[in-house]
Design a protein around this motif. Structure first.
Motif, short mmCIF file in Angstrom:
data_model
loop_
_atom_site.label_atom_id
_atom_site.label_comp_id
_atom_site.label_asym_id
_atom_site.label_seq_id
_atom_site.Cartn_x
_atom_site.Cartn_y
_atom_site.Cartn_z
N HIS A 103 0.90 -1.17 0.01
CA HIS A 103 0.05 -0.08 0.13
C HIS A 103 0.86 1.34 0.03
CE1 HIS A 103 -3.09 -2.84 1.10
NE2 HIS A 103 -4.10 -2.05 0.68
N GLY A 104 2.00 1.23 -0.52
CA GLY A 104 2.79 2.16 -1.05
C GLY A 104 3.88 2.86 0.11
N ALA A 105 4.27 1.78 0.98
CA ALA A 105 4.96 2.33 2.28
C ALA A 105 6.23 2.79 1.52
CB ALA A 105 5.28 1.08 3.23
N ALA A 106 6.92 2.01 0.73
CA ALA A 106 8.09 2.45 0.13
C ALA A 106 8.22 3.52 -0.64
CB ALA A 106 8.64 1.35 -0.87
N THR A 107 7.33 4.10 -1.28
CA THR A 107 7.24 5.16 -1.93
C THR A 107 6.97 6.54 -1.01
OG1 THR A 107 6.23 4.45 -4.10
CG2 THR A 107 6.12 6.71 -3.49
N ARG A 108 6.29 6.24 0.19
CA ARG A 108 5.94 7.33 1.18
C ARG A 108 7.10 7.63 2.04
NH1 ARG A 108 0.85 4.74 1.42
NH2 ARG A 108 -0.77 5.71 -0.18
N LEU A 109 7.89 6.67 2.28
CA LEU A 109 9.08 6.64 3.12
C LEU A 109 10.32 7.57 2.30
CD1 LEU A 109 9.50 3.32 4.83
CD2 LEU A 109 8.98 5.38 6.08
N ARG A 110 10.14 7.94 1.19
CA ARG A 110 11.23 8.82 0.45
C ARG A 110 10.72 10.32 0.52
NH1 ARG A 110 11.32 4.13 -3.45
NH2 ARG A 110 9.96 5.30 -4.76
N ARG A 111 9.59 10.65 1.17
CA ARG A 111 9.30 11.69 1.06
C ARG A 111 9.48 12.40 2.73
NH1 ARG A 111 3.11 10.41 -1.18
NH2 ARG A 111 3.95 9.53 -3.40
N PRO A 112 9.75 13.76 2.89
CA PRO A 112 9.72 14.38 4.05
C PRO A 112 8.27 14.44 4.59
CG PRO A 112 10.43 15.95 2.14
CD PRO A 112 10.15 14.56 1.63
#
Length: 233
Positions: A103-112
């Motif tokens: 559910h997109g954790a990897a992508t969101r963890l790259r954002r501040p």
């Protein structure tokens, strides 16, 4: 009242009974209540999804099933049963980790500001292991607990991307396991430790499940408020 809410109320009642059982050290009441906790949450998740015309998250259901097995294993005493329980909960954390990643954790963890969360949980994990290492080594559990801690930290890190309920729930789950490990390592045993362990565990799992149910109502593409910082164990 929707049936899903009724199931959640039953979960809260059984949780309260379990906490009382731990407070008065009633082994029979503990035996009767603890194995019911996660199945009740699974039933709530299933029913809540059905009421919304959706499918329940199978990975979360699997995590709750593994947690049930872990709860039953930890009702027994001895290192073997402790290891069996740890393996079951390790499987639960892996299920949660995969669910959150899908559910997109990897992508969101790259954002501040979430980009800092892997470092935050890494520092907490290293500090906790350093504090308990001597005691865990004496108990012959240092390496297994270290491996488990890494998986737990990874799960908690990805959880912060799934909304504040899931993020706080994972942090409480981590705090519960930290209390258990501190007791095994004989470095800390706060008053009422069994009650604290079960209270943080039950609350943590409930928040994760409730958060997943709430998130199912969010339309695709709509941002969900993350848990920016974990609760301190």
């Amino acid at each position: 009242m929707p049936r899903s809410r009724t199931l959640l109320v039953v979960f809260l009642v059984v949780t309260a009974a379990n906490l009382v059982a731990n407070a008065v050290d009633s082994g029979v009441a503990e035996l009767l209540t603890k194995p019911l906790l996660m199945p009740l949450l699974a039933a709530y998740l299933w029913r809540a999804a059905t009421e919304r015309g959706a499918r329940p998250d199978r990975l979360v259901l699997a995590a709750l099933a593994c947690s049930t097995a872990g709860d039953v294993a930890l009702l027994a005493s001895g290192t073997g049963w402790f290891m069996a329980g740890m393996v079951c909960f390790l499987a639960a954390h892996v299920c949660y980790l995969v669910a959150f990643t899908r559910h997109g954790a990897a992508t969101r963890l790259r954002r501040p500001p979430l980009v800092a969360m892997p470092l935050v949980y890494a520092v907490l994990t290293v500090a906790a292991l350093a504090w308990m290492w001597a005691g865990l080594t004496e108990a012959g559990l240092a390496v297994p607990v270290a491996g488990y801690a890494v998986a737990l930290a990874a799960m908690a890190t990805t959880a912060v991307t799934q909304g504040w309920r899931v993020g706080v729930g994972a942090a409480l789950f981590l705090g519960s396991d930290l209390l258990i490990a501190a007791g095994v390592a004989d470095v800390a045993q706060p008053p009422g430790a069994p009650v604290l362990v079960m209270a943080t565990y039950a609350a943590g799992q409930a928040l994760i499940v409730i958060g997943r149910v709430a998130r199912a109502d969010v339309p695709p593409g709509v941002a969900v408020t993350p848990a920016v910082a974990p609760a301190a164990p």
